[in-house]
Design a protein around this motif. Sequence first.
Motif, PDB file in Angstrom:
ATOM      1  N   ILE A  67       0.814  -1.217   0.000  1.00 16.85           N
ATOM      2  CA  ILE A  67       0.000   0.000   0.000  1.00 16.85           C
ATOM      3  C   ILE A  67       0.849   1.269   0.000  1.00 16.85           C
ATOM      4  N   GLN A  68       2.139   1.131   0.286  1.00 24.23           N
ATOM      5  CA  GLN A  68       3.007   2.307   0.278  1.00 24.23           C
ATOM      6  C   GLN A  68       3.276   2.801  -1.140  1.00 24.23           C
ATOM      7  N   ASN A  69       2.871   2.020  -2.132  1.00 31.16           N
ATOM      8  CA  ASN A  69       2.979   2.437  -3.528  1.00 31.16           C
ATOM      9  C   ASN A  69       1.586   2.668  -4.092  1.00 31.16           C
ATOM     10  N   LYS A  70       1.435   3.699  -4.893  1.00 29.21           N
ATOM     11  CA  LYS A  70       0.156   3.991  -5.532  1.00 29.21           C
ATOM     12  C   LYS A  70       0.126   3.338  -6.908  1.00 29.21           C
ATOM     13  N   PHE A  71      -0.977   2.637  -7.195  1.00 29.90           N
ATOM     14  CA  PHE A  71      -1.107   1.993  -8.501  1.00 29.90           C
ATOM     15  C   PHE A  71      -1.650   2.979  -9.528  1.00 29.90           C
ATOM     16  N   ASN A  72      -1.062   2.932 -10.716  1.00 32.63           N
ATOM     17  CA  ASN A  72      -1.588   3.645 -11.865  1.00 32.63           C
ATOM     18  C   ASN A  72      -1.641   2.684 -13.041  1.00 32.63           C
ATOM     19  N   LEU A  73      -2.598   2.864 -13.922  1.00 33.38           N
ATOM     20  CA  LEU A  73      -2.632   2.057 -15.126  1.00 33.38           C
ATOM     21  C   LEU A  73      -1.324   2.229 -15.888  1.00 33.38           C
ATOM     22  N   PRO A  74      -0.901   1.204 -16.651  1.00 34.59           N
ATOM     23  CA  PRO A  74       0.389   1.293 -17.341  1.00 34.59           C
ATOM     24  C   PRO A  74       0.539   2.512 -18.241  1.00 34.59           C
ATOM     25  N   SER A  75      -0.551   2.969 -18.843  1.00 33.29           N
ATOM     26  CA  SER A  75      -0.499   4.121 -19.741  1.00 33.29           C
ATOM     27  C   SER A  75      -1.511   5.174 -19.310  1.00 33.29           C
ATOM     28  N   ALA A  76      -1.247   6.394 -19.712  1.00 31.72           N
ATOM     29  CA  ALA A  76      -2.170   7.489 -19.401  1.00 31.72           C
ATOM     30  C   ALA A  76      -3.513   7.264 -20.095  1.00 31.72           C
ATOM     31  N   LEU A  77      -4.573   7.834 -19.498  1.00 27.26           N
ATOM     32  CA  LEU A  77      -5.894   7.720 -20.104  1.00 27.26           C
ATOM     33  C   LEU A  77      -5.929   8.466 -21.433  1.00 27.26           C
ATOM     34  N   PRO A  78      -6.642   7.919 -22.410  1.00 30.29           N
ATOM     35  CA  PRO A  78      -6.758   8.635 -23.682  1.00 30.29           C
ATOM     36  C   PRO A  78      -7.674   9.856 -23.544  1.00 30.29           C
ATOM     37  N   VAL A  79      -7.651  10.714 -24.547  1.00 25.14           N
ATOM     38  CA  VAL A  79      -8.622  11.802 -24.622  1.00 25.14           C
ATOM     39  C   VAL A  79      -9.885  11.226 -25.249  1.00 25.14           C
ATOM     40  N   TRP A  80     -10.968  11.198 -24.481  1.00 28.18           N
ATOM     41  CA  TRP A  80     -12.192  10.552 -24.946  1.00 28.18           C
ATOM     42  C   TRP A  80     -12.924  11.455 -25.946  1.00 28.18           C
ATOM     43  N   PRO A  81     -13.620  10.860 -26.897  1.00 34.16           N
ATOM     44  CA  PRO A  81     -14.428  11.667 -27.820  1.00 34.16           C
ATOM     45  C   PRO A  81     -15.457  12.480 -27.039  1.00 34.16           C
ATOM     46  N   PRO A  82     -15.846  13.650 -27.545  1.00 40.36           N
ATOM     47  CA  PRO A  82     -16.790  14.499 -26.812  1.00 40.36           C
ATOM     48  C   PRO A  82     -18.215  13.963 -26.892  1.00 40.36           C
ATOM     49  N   GLY A  83     -19.063  14.505 -26.006  1.00 33.02           N
ATOM     50  CA  GLY A  83     -20.482  14.165 -26.055  1.00 33.02           C
ATOM     51  C   GLY A  83     -21.029  13.730 -24.719  1.00 33.02           C
ATOM     52  N   ASN A  84     -22.283  14.090 -24.436  1.00 32.06           N
ATOM     53  CA  ASN A  84     -22.995  13.706 -23.207  1.00 32.06           C
ATOM     54  C   ASN A  84     -22.236  14.170 -21.974  1.00 32.06           C
ATOM     55  N   GLN A 294     -17.759   7.016 -27.785  1.00 34.19           N
ATOM     56  CA  GLN A 294     -16.998   6.837 -26.541  1.00 34.19           C
ATOM     57  C   GLN A 294     -16.893   5.365 -26.166  1.00 34.19           C
ATOM     58  N   ILE A 295     -17.954   4.582 -26.414  1.00 34.57           N
ATOM     59  CA  ILE A 295     -17.880   3.139 -26.167  1.00 34.57           C
ATOM     60  C   ILE A 295     -16.772   2.516 -27.009  1.00 34.57           C
ATOM     61  N   GLU A 296     -16.712   2.888 -28.287  1.00 36.49           N
ATOM     62  CA  GLU A 296     -15.678   2.344 -29.160  1.00 36.49           C
ATOM     63  C   GLU A 296     -14.289   2.723 -28.653  1.00 36.49           C
ATOM     64  N   ALA A 297     -14.139   3.927 -28.132  1.00 31.93           N
ATOM     65  CA  ALA A 297     -12.843   4.363 -27.599  1.00 31.93           C
ATOM     66  C   ALA A 297     -12.489   3.583 -26.328  1.00 31.93           C
ATOM     67  N   ILE A 298     -13.489   3.304 -25.483  1.00 27.52           N
ATOM     68  CA  ILE A 298     -13.245   2.523 -24.266  1.00 27.52           C
ATOM     69  C   ILE A 298     -12.786   1.111 -24.636  1.00 27.52           C
ATOM     70  N   VAL A 299     -13.479   0.496 -25.603  1.00 31.65           N
ATOM     71  CA  VAL A 299     -13.106  -0.858 -26.023  1.00 31.65           C
ATOM     72  C   VAL A 299     -11.703  -0.866 -26.620  1.00 31.65           C
ATOM     73  N   LYS A 300     -11.386   0.145 -27.413  1.00 31.94           N
ATOM     74  CA  LYS A 300     -10.050   0.222 -27.996  1.00 31.94           C
ATOM     75  C   LYS A 300      -8.979   0.343 -26.914  1.00 31.94           C
ATOM     76  N   ASN A 439     -17.456   6.668 -14.912  1.00 32.97           N
ATOM     77  CA  ASN A 439     -18.044   7.684 -15.784  1.00 32.97           C
ATOM     78  C   ASN A 439     -17.566   9.095 -15.449  1.00 32.97           C
ATOM     79  N   PHE A 440     -16.775   9.230 -14.374  1.00 33.77           N
ATOM     80  CA  PHE A 440     -16.199  10.537 -14.055  1.00 33.77           C
ATOM     81  C   PHE A 440     -15.036  10.867 -14.983  1.00 33.77           C
ATOM     82  N   ASN A 441     -14.186   9.842 -15.267  1.00 30.78           N
ATOM     83  CA  ASN A 441     -13.002  10.115 -16.097  1.00 30.78           C
ATOM     84  C   ASN A 441     -12.667   9.012 -17.096  1.00 30.78           C
ATOM     85  N   GLY A 442     -13.459   7.924 -17.132  1.00 32.32           N
ATOM     86  CA  GLY A 442     -13.206   6.849 -18.080  1.00 32.32           C
ATOM     87  C   GLY A 442     -12.130   5.875 -17.651  1.00 32.32           C
ATOM     88  N   GLU A 443     -11.747   5.878 -16.375  1.00 34.23           N
ATOM     89  CA  GLU A 443     -10.688   4.973 -15.914  1.00 34.23           C
ATOM     90  C   GLU A 443     -11.251   3.584 -15.630  1.00 34.23           C
TER      91      GLU A 443
END
Length: 596
Positions: A67-84, A294-300, A439-443
């Motif tokens: 727990i002394q280390n913080k986990f992050n996904l291996p890569s940064a989150l993508p820029v999601w397509p706009p909408g909603n 956005q669904i397609e971007a999440i799946v990708k 749904n806050f940031n797509g993580e």
Amino acid sequence: MRKRPRYPMPTMNAVKYEGAAVALLFLIMFFLSTTTQAMEIPKIPQKFHFPGNPFKKKHSSPPPLPIQNKFNLPSALPVWPPGNGFSNGRIDLGGLQVSQITTFNKIWASQEGGADNQGATIFEPSRIPQGFSMLGSYSQPNNKALFGWVLVAKDLSPPNTSNGTLKQPIDYSLIWTSENLGISQDSNVYVWLPTAPNGYKAVGHVVTTSPNKPALNKVMCVRSDLTDQCERNSVIWNGPNGINFFEARPSNRGTQSPSVQVGTFVVDNGTAPITISCLKNTQNIASSMPNVQQIEAIVKAYSPIMFLHPDEEYLPSSVNWFFSNGGLLYTKGNESNPVAISQNGTNLPQDPNNDGAYWLDLPVDGAQKDRVKKGDLESARSYIHVKPMLGGTFSDIAMWVFYPFNGPARAKVEFFNVNLGKIGEHVGDWEHVTLRVSNFNGELWKIYFSQHSRGQWVEASQLEFQSNNKPVVYSSLHGHAAYPHPGLVLQGTNAIGVRNDTASSDIVMNLGSHELVSAAYLGSQVVEPPWLNYFREWGPKIDYNIDDELRKVAKALPGRLRDLLAKIVKSLPSEVLGEEGPTGPKVKNNWNGDEA
């Protein structure tokens, strides 16, 4: 002249004795030196230690806790397509705006108890946006890297509103302290329950390292109409005297449920009425869900890589490959006249019943049947169902995979491996994994792995990843259950049970090859294929006598082991035994509900 004293010359016997004495002396000195090294002899503590002192005792520090280390996904989150409202960082629940916080300040930790006896840590959210307030604290076990979230809230009510969506507590009550418990901990800890004003409820605890009550403005309570019933979920920490820390989650979960998880925890004995509430989304829960792009971007971004076992004979295929290669529709009472299935299942019954009147099966021709059983990896794809969860604060991306045939089960009986004959075989096998995305940031936060009639949620911090943020899934030999790591999982005891073997191999399916088949909140934008609304079995009922099959396969086992194996096999659900043909995705409880 002084005479030199005369000494008698040593005799030969004297020389022998003197040599033996010297040898004995050396032996005694050697024995004492080795004994001193082997024994723990108390040492006089040194008052001063000088640099370079060769006698200074070196103390090795304990290894750091995960727990002394913080986990992050291996890569940064993508820029999601706009909408909603997807990935906007904030969600309006109806005059109450919430934001998801993933940065924390440590308040207290225990170094024992809980998972792996490594203790647990309690945190407060940090970097809270201006105008937002804390709702409660967060806790997690120490045996995992820090990876969690908790909601903070902002009152959107007009100024001078008497009954705004948030109010300070009027007092606190101490519900637990670690004083005088004799546990390994940073300091004493005090867990407080806010006393909410009339018409409001507490949704989390406040934690201090002082016996003094927290300030009243430390946390906010929420207006009752924006709260819902909570329940205990997984255990975070097993404390002394029967007190535990539990994750709190909504009691009502599903695609239509407005209940929102806060990310806080509850402290109690596990039997008393739960003392905190969850939140409720009184707005349209679809407003923060992803659109098609956005669904397609999440799946990708997150589509898993699935490894099948190197010995797997029965591979997945597309449903249309199964239909076009001889899949048949049978009708009860007219079994001698099966019908070929049209592409997309346009001639399959579409009424929402499972009355045993219809079922699917393999081709009649023997050679064709054997070929279709083995599937077609090249045509295989995942069939995606997107649904809102936890009041629209998360999206569940269920990825279904079809196998034309489920192979025979195998058992481990102490040192014996036993093939179970027909047990486990059935036509038409549906398996799935589900990605839970904020749904806050797509993580990506966790994945559900379906395993026959049950399964398990695994947090992203505990997954294997390949190709940036793509998690790895392992499909078990013949049974096709999904697991997060390779190895053997037994359905039974540690020594006897049905085997679920997984391993890395060259037989790989990329679940990113997909078809979006359902997202009800998007209405007519996503058209469901006819085969999805076929509610009957995807395989025939297989009639066999379990006792006969067990006698055939276990005759070489000692009687005691035969009896134990039979007891375990007979306790398995029909889905594992292969007696009933499996139903399709839309018939499963998790289609409209939570996975577990």
